[in-house]
Scaffold this active site. Structure first.
Site: not given
Lengths: 102, 158
Positions: A100-102
């Site tokens: 995930s980027c978040i």
């Protein structure tokens, strides 16, 4: 890649993440944590166990998920695992690196 | 920390469109998650993202945005911008992207410093109570440059 930790040969990714959670044990966790400059406390173990449960349930790990977890808050997460808590904690827990980027 | 030579990311957010705010937030949060320090300086229209009353009402730009693939005239019609924003927010929620307010809390809790631009705050006649509680302070651009206090610091204008 192979890695020798606590006298056991382990299969790991290029970044040093275990590819097979069944190879994981507490000695290995202690050893990986040491390499990350972390001495594991009871609180660390609670978080690591929670992370492994999430992965077994196939829940994608994210920082937002930590906020909602009810297990710990984001501030504590950063304090327990400095230098990128999701990256570091998953490595110690023997689960894949979150995408995930978040 | 990994092999990256980037040690600190300083962002200047000058726009209030939702896509620009998210660009800054995702990059600032992504930095923290890699063990990189990050800070955001909100200036001009970027201040909308840290105003309590406005932050949940940011819109995607439908006019003058070729990526919307709609005629500029159409993008300007009443309701089009609101509709496009609603659609985008829906897609973001599917990806588990937090709304602006929650994202700011996450950033603050993650140790990302949030600064307001003094000049723009004065210009828009904003008071401290108009701004989010997570704000770390109000700085001049000179103060912000001084936050670039180590090798491997990068500054990005959005």
């Amino acid at each position: 890649m192979d890695l020798n930790i606590a006298g056991i040969r382990l299969d790991v990714t290029e970044d040093g993440y275990l590819t097979d959670l069944s190879q994981w044990n507490e000695d290995i966790a202690i050893e990986i944590a040491k390499q990350e400059g972390i001495e594991l406390t009871d609180r660390h173990w609670e978080v690591l166990t929670w992370i492994q449960e999430q992965v077994k349930k196939e829940v994608a790990l994210s920082i937002r998920g930590i906020k909602k977890s009810g297990v710990l808050n984001i501030k504590e997460f950063y304090a327990l695992f400095p230098g990128g808590p999701l990256k570091v904690s998953t490595k110690i827990a023997g689960v894949p690196k979150p995408k995930s980027c978040i | 920390m990994g092999k990256t030579k980037v040690k600190k990311m300083l962002f200047i957010l000058s726009k209030a469109t939702i896509e620009n705010a998210y660009a800054a937030f995702v990059m600032a949060n992504g930095a923290r998650m890699e063990g990189i320090e990050s800070e955001i300086f909100f200036t001009f229209f970027g201040l909308e993202a840290i105003q309590k009353k406005k932050l949940e009402h940011l819109h995607v730009a439908t006019v003058g945005n070729p990526a919307m693939h709609m005629p500029t005239m159409l993008g300007g019609l009443p309701g089009v911008e609101a509709f496009a924003t609603k659609m985008m927010k829906k897609e973001m929620e599917k990806l588990d992207m937090p709304p602006i307010g929650e994202f700011l809390e996450i950033l603050s809790d993650s140790g990302c410093k949030l600064w307001g631009c003094k000049l723009a705050i004065d210009m828009f006649h904003l008071k401290k109570e108009d701004l989010i509680d997570e704000l770390d302070g109000i700085l001049t651009i000179g103060d912000f440059y001084n936050r670039a206090d180590q090798k491997g610091t990068h500054l990005l204008f959005i």
